[in-house]
Design a protein around this motif. Structure first.
Motif, PDB file in Angstrom:
ATOM      1  N   ILE A 151       0.849  -1.188   0.000  1.00  0.00           N
ATOM      2  CA  ILE A 151       0.000   0.000   0.000  1.00  0.00           C
ATOM      3  C   ILE A 151       0.886   1.240   0.000  1.00  0.00           C
ATOM      4  O   ILE A 151       1.706   1.419   0.910  1.00  0.00           O
ATOM      5  N   ALA A 152       0.757   2.080  -1.023  1.00  0.00           N
ATOM      6  CA  ALA A 152       1.467   3.356  -1.001  1.00  0.00           C
ATOM      7  C   ALA A 152       0.844   4.234   0.077  1.00  0.00           C
ATOM      8  O   ALA A 152      -0.383   4.347   0.167  1.00  0.00           O
ATOM      9  N   ALA A 153       1.697   4.829   0.903  1.00  0.00           N
ATOM     10  CA  ALA A 153       1.199   5.610   2.038  1.00  0.00           C
ATOM     11  C   ALA A 153       2.075   6.830   2.244  1.00  0.00           C
ATOM     12  O   ALA A 153       3.245   6.853   1.842  1.00  0.00           O
ATOM     13  N   MET A 154       1.514   7.836   2.870  1.00  0.00           N
ATOM     14  CA  MET A 154       2.288   9.027   3.178  1.00  0.00           C
ATOM     15  C   MET A 154       1.777   9.643   4.473  1.00  0.00           C
ATOM     16  O   MET A 154       0.606   9.489   4.834  1.00  0.00           O
ATOM     17  N   PRO A 155       2.652  10.333   5.199  1.00  0.00           N
ATOM     18  CA  PRO A 155       2.219  10.976   6.436  1.00  0.00           C
ATOM     19  C   PRO A 155       1.300  12.161   6.134  1.00  0.00           C
ATOM     20  O   PRO A 155       1.522  12.914   5.194  1.00  0.00           O
ATOM     21  N   VAL A 156       0.251  12.285   6.946  1.00  0.00           N
ATOM     22  CA  VAL A 156      -0.638  13.448   6.888  1.00  0.00           C
ATOM     23  C   VAL A 156      -0.741  14.021   8.295  1.00  0.00           C
ATOM     24  O   VAL A 156      -0.263  13.420   9.266  1.00  0.00           O
ATOM     25  N   SER A 157      -1.343  15.172   8.426  1.00  0.00           N
ATOM     26  CA  SER A 157      -1.528  15.732   9.762  1.00  0.00           C
ATOM     27  C   SER A 157      -2.547  14.888  10.520  1.00  0.00           C
ATOM     28  O   SER A 157      -3.447  14.286   9.922  1.00  0.00           O
ATOM     29  N   MET A 158      -2.438  14.848  11.825  1.00  0.00           N
ATOM     30  CA  MET A 158      -3.376  14.078  12.641  1.00  0.00           C
ATOM     31  C   MET A 158      -4.799  14.605  12.493  1.00  0.00           C
ATOM     32  O   MET A 158      -5.764  13.848  12.606  1.00  0.00           O
ATOM     33  N   GLU A 159      -4.925  15.897  12.196  1.00  0.00           N
ATOM     34  CA  GLU A 159      -6.258  16.486  12.016  1.00  0.00           C
ATOM     35  C   GLU A 159      -6.939  15.910  10.769  1.00  0.00           C
ATOM     36  O   GLU A 159      -8.162  15.768  10.723  1.00  0.00           O
ATOM     37  N   GLU A 160      -6.150  15.576   9.758  1.00  0.00           N
ATOM     38  CA  GLU A 160      -6.700  15.043   8.497  1.00  0.00           C
ATOM     39  C   GLU A 160      -6.810  13.528   8.496  1.00  0.00           C
ATOM     40  O   GLU A 160      -7.481  12.956   7.633  1.00  0.00           O
ATOM     41  N   ALA A 161      -6.168  12.863   9.438  1.00  0.00           N
ATOM     42  CA  ALA A 161      -6.006  11.403   9.369  1.00  0.00           C
ATOM     43  C   ALA A 161      -7.329  10.650   9.314  1.00  0.00           C
ATOM     44  O   ALA A 161      -7.406   9.587   8.682  1.00  0.00           O
ATOM     45  N   SER A 162      -8.374  11.177   9.924  1.00  0.00           N
ATOM     46  CA  SER A 162      -9.650  10.466   9.959  1.00  0.00           C
ATOM     47  C   SER A 162     -10.325  10.401   8.585  1.00  0.00           C
ATOM     48  O   SER A 162     -11.305   9.690   8.413  1.00  0.00           O
ATOM     49  N   ARG A 163      -9.782  11.119   7.591  1.00  0.00           N
ATOM     50  CA  ARG A 163     -10.332  11.075   6.238  1.00  0.00           C
ATOM     51  C   ARG A 163      -9.773   9.914   5.424  1.00  0.00           C
ATOM     52  O   ARG A 163     -10.238   9.650   4.320  1.00  0.00           O
ATOM     53  N   SER A 187      -2.435   6.727  14.239  1.00  0.00           N
ATOM     54  CA  SER A 187      -1.259   6.928  13.392  1.00  0.00           C
ATOM     55  C   SER A 187      -1.623   7.994  12.359  1.00  0.00           C
ATOM     56  O   SER A 187      -2.802   8.263  12.126  1.00  0.00           O
ATOM     57  N   ASN A 188      -0.601   8.592  11.765  1.00  0.00           N
ATOM     58  CA  ASN A 188      -0.867   9.554  10.693  1.00  0.00           C
ATOM     59  C   ASN A 188      -0.345   9.069   9.341  1.00  0.00           C
ATOM     60  O   ASN A 188      -0.196   9.852   8.416  1.00  0.00           O
ATOM     61  N   LEU A 189      -0.070   7.754   9.251  1.00  0.00           N
ATOM     62  CA  LEU A 189       0.396   7.176   7.997  1.00  0.00           C
ATOM     63  C   LEU A 189      -0.832   6.759   7.191  1.00  0.00           C
ATOM     64  O   LEU A 189      -1.512   5.787   7.528  1.00  0.00           O
ATOM     65  N   ALA A 190      -1.115   7.510   6.122  1.00  0.00           N
ATOM     66  CA  ALA A 190      -2.384   7.364   5.409  1.00  0.00           C
ATOM     67  C   ALA A 190      -2.211   6.637   4.082  1.00  0.00           C
ATOM     68  O   ALA A 190      -1.262   6.891   3.326  1.00  0.00           O
ATOM     69  N   SER A 191      -3.154   5.755   3.781  1.00  0.00           N
ATOM     70  CA  SER A 191      -3.176   5.079   2.486  1.00  0.00           C
ATOM     71  C   SER A 191      -3.488   6.088   1.389  1.00  0.00           C
ATOM     72  O   SER A 191      -4.372   6.937   1.528  1.00  0.00           O
ATOM     73  N   MET A 192      -2.766   5.994   0.270  1.00  0.00           N
ATOM     74  CA  MET A 192      -2.994   6.869  -0.872  1.00  0.00           C
ATOM     75  C   MET A 192      -3.971   6.252  -1.872  1.00  0.00           C
ATOM     76  O   MET A 192      -4.233   6.846  -2.929  1.00  0.00           O
ATOM     77  N   GLY A 193      -4.497   5.081  -1.576  1.00  0.00           N
ATOM     78  CA  GLY A 193      -5.398   4.424  -2.518  1.00  0.00           C
ATOM     79  C   GLY A 193      -4.675   3.838  -3.719  1.00  0.00           C
ATOM     80  O   GLY A 193      -5.266   3.610  -4.771  1.00  0.00           O
ATOM     81  N   ILE A 194      -3.372   3.582  -3.556  1.00  0.00           N
ATOM     82  CA  ILE A 194      -2.548   2.968  -4.604  1.00  0.00           C
ATOM     83  C   ILE A 194      -2.048   1.637  -4.048  1.00  0.00           C
ATOM     84  O   ILE A 194      -1.376   1.605  -3.014  1.00  0.00           O
ATOM     85  N   TYR A 195      -2.384   0.532  -4.725  1.00  0.00           N
ATOM     86  CA  TYR A 195      -2.053  -0.798  -4.211  1.00  0.00           C
ATOM     87  C   TYR A 195      -1.375  -1.636  -5.290  1.00  0.00           C
ATOM     88  O   TYR A 195      -1.736  -1.550  -6.463  1.00  0.00           O
ATOM     89  N   ILE A 196      -0.423  -2.453  -4.862  1.00  0.00           N
ATOM     90  CA  ILE A 196       0.055  -3.546  -5.704  1.00  0.00           C
ATOM     91  C   ILE A 196      -0.335  -4.851  -5.018  1.00  0.00           C
ATOM     92  O   ILE A 196      -0.003  -5.068  -3.851  1.00  0.00           O
ATOM     93  N   PHE A 197      -1.075  -5.690  -5.751  1.00  0.00           N
ATOM     94  CA  PHE A 197      -1.486  -7.003  -5.263  1.00  0.00           C
ATOM     95  C   PHE A 197      -0.749  -8.088  -6.034  1.00  0.00           C
ATOM     96  O   PHE A 197      -0.597  -7.995  -7.260  1.00  0.00           O
ATOM     97  N   SER A 198      -0.310  -9.103  -5.324  1.00  0.00           N
ATOM     98  CA  SER A 198       0.056 -10.335  -6.010  1.00  0.00           C
ATOM     99  C   SER A 198      -1.235 -10.929  -6.571  1.00  0.00           C
ATOM    100  O   SER A 198      -2.270 -10.952  -5.894  1.00  0.00           O
ATOM    101  N   TRP A 199      -1.201 -11.365  -7.822  1.00  0.00           N
ATOM    102  CA  TRP A 199      -2.414 -11.678  -8.555  1.00  0.00           C
ATOM    103  C   TRP A 199      -3.286 -12.721  -7.858  1.00  0.00           C
ATOM    104  O   TRP A 199      -4.503 -12.543  -7.742  1.00  0.00           O
ATOM    105  N   LYS A 200      -2.703 -13.798  -7.380  1.00  0.00           N
ATOM    106  CA  LYS A 200      -3.517 -14.851  -6.755  1.00  0.00           C
ATOM    107  C   LYS A 200      -4.249 -14.321  -5.533  1.00  0.00           C
ATOM    108  O   LYS A 200      -5.423 -14.653  -5.302  1.00  0.00           O
TER     109      LYS A 200
END
Length: 424
Positions: A151-163, A187-200
């Motif tokens: 999961i691609a992730a990036m730090p955001v402010s704690m105020e924004e984290a609930s989004r 935590s403030n490490l937020a998913s960017m909605g970018i994923y790499i899945f192993s196909w199976k």
């Protein structure tokens, strides 16, 4: 069967309702950005720059302009016999017809497309973010960790984290907990909605959750993989990334492009952003014009003054008109002696002469407080503003308006005029 190591599935079917009248007739990924591009150009360019040459684009809401823009993928070098870009709208099969009801459900409905490439990995992308990312580096990270999901992730402010979907990781960046939009984030490490899945892993998860209503990656697929002991890793990204899902964030991202040293640079040679170009006339800058710190598109005619603004292709700024801190999209016209301050004017709109846009003091919206909650005056595409009217801040206008629609030739801050099919 064609074998591909990694294919991309680009989710581009969203309405983008938080962009208000800008997305009344167009999907958010097809909204103009930076005077030249459309939002979807950024993930598509990232794909080809990263060596990902097979992209399925999942469309749904108002797909015509998006489909026309993508075409067969020529601008992105994705017009290929094996792979390339394929537009994937919802379709009817023997079991019946369903709209895409969630991000993962949309991917599930295109299992056959993915299986035709027998990929080792599948990259899941959103079509409505502005950023540059080398997905090949992320894939190398995925392989090195023998991950099931990265999961691609990036730090955001704690105020924004609930989004956001929030990740909690160990010292090796392995995800130990995942919370989707928590009320009290830890935590403030937020998913960017970018994923790499192993196909199976992706295929099995989609099949197992195929009957879940509105199946979504953040709410269902990621927790399912986690609860089944899957190896999920966070790929921390520290570059520029902007979710332009609100009017204010969309305006801020555009305005950031005109800075002397922009945080997001469109002029880098090594990571170009590609788009479908129009064959139009050259720019014309008249002797009466004044231009300061602005992006000016092809075919623009400027006879007035433009300051700190993004001006799209084919726009005309008539003599005496002054545009400040605004986004004027492709094909629009600003009439003589009109004043435009902090506005977004969508494609093919006309502002009559002697108008003022962005006047008065801020007031709360009478239309939709969740969408309209800043100083911006927002004018939807193909809108006509009659001569000599004054329009306030935090306003919304759509349609062919006449002077009778404006009380005392004014639209006060927080008010709106929205005409659909010629009617209010």
């Amino acid at each position: 069967m064609i074998k591909k190591e990694m294919i991309a599935m680009l989710l581009a079917g969203g309405q983008g309702s938080r962009l208000g009248v800008l997305t009344h007739n167009v999907a958010k990924p097809a909204v103009s950005f930076g005077g030249k591009y459309r939002i979807i150009d950024f993930p598509l360019s990232n794909c080809i720059n990263s060596g990902v040459d097979t992209v399925g684009v999942l469309t749904q809401y108002q797909p015509l302009r998006l489909n026309t823009h993508i075409g067969i993928g020529i601008p992105w070098d994705l017009d290929r016999n094996m792979g390339g870009v394929t537009v994937l709208p919802p379709y009817e099969n023997a079991a019946g017809s369903d709209w895409y009801s969630g991000t993962a459900n949309a991917i599930y409905q295109n299992l056959e497309y993915m299986e035709s490439y027998n990929p080792d990995y599948v990259l899941i992308l959103s079509g409505d973010h502005i950023y540059k990312m080398d997905y090949e580096v992320m894939l190398d990270y995925h392989k090195a960790n023998n991950a099931d999901v990265t999961i691609a992730a990036m730090p955001v402010s704690m105020e924004e984290a609930s989004r956001f979907g929030i990740l909690i990781t160990d010292e090796h960046s392995k995800v130990t907990e995942f919370e989707e939009k928590p009320k009290h984030p830890r935590s403030n490490l937020a998913s960017m909605g970018i994923y790499i899945f192993s196909w199976k892993v992706l295929r099995d998860s989609l099949l197992e959750l195929s009957n879940v209503a509105g199946c979504d990656f953040g709410k269902h697929i990621i927790p399912h993989v986690f609860n089944n002991g899957g190896r999920i890793f966070s790929y921390e990204y520290n570059g520029y990334w902007k979710d332009v899902g609100t009017l204010e964030s969309y305006w801020e991202a555009n305005m950031g492009l005109v800075d002397i040293i922009p945080e997001f640079n469109l002029y880098e040679e090594y990571w170009k952003i590609y788009t479908k170009g129009d064959i139009i006339t050259p720019q014309y800058i008249a002797s009466t014009s004044v231009i300061n710190k602005s992006i000016i598109g092809e075919g623009v005619e400027i006879y007035g003054e433009v300051n700190n603004s993004v001006i799209g292709a084919g726009v005309v700024i008539e003599e005496g008109a002054v545009v400040n801190d605004s986004i004027i999209m492709k094909g629009s016209r600003i009439g003589a002696n009109s004043k435009v301050n902090k506005a977004i004017i969508a494609e093919n709109s006309v502002v009559g002469k002697d108008c003022e846009i962005g006047a008065f003091e801020f007031c709360e919206s009478k239309y939709d407080k969740k969408v309209y909650n800043c100083d911006l005056a927002v004018i939807g595409e193909k809108t006509n503003i009659p001569e000599g009217v004054v329009i306030g801040k935090n306003t919304a206008i759509l349609g062919d308006t006449t002077i009778e629609d404006y009380v005392d030739r004014q639209l006060l801050s927080g008010d709106f005029i929205v005409k659909v099919g010629g009617r209010l």
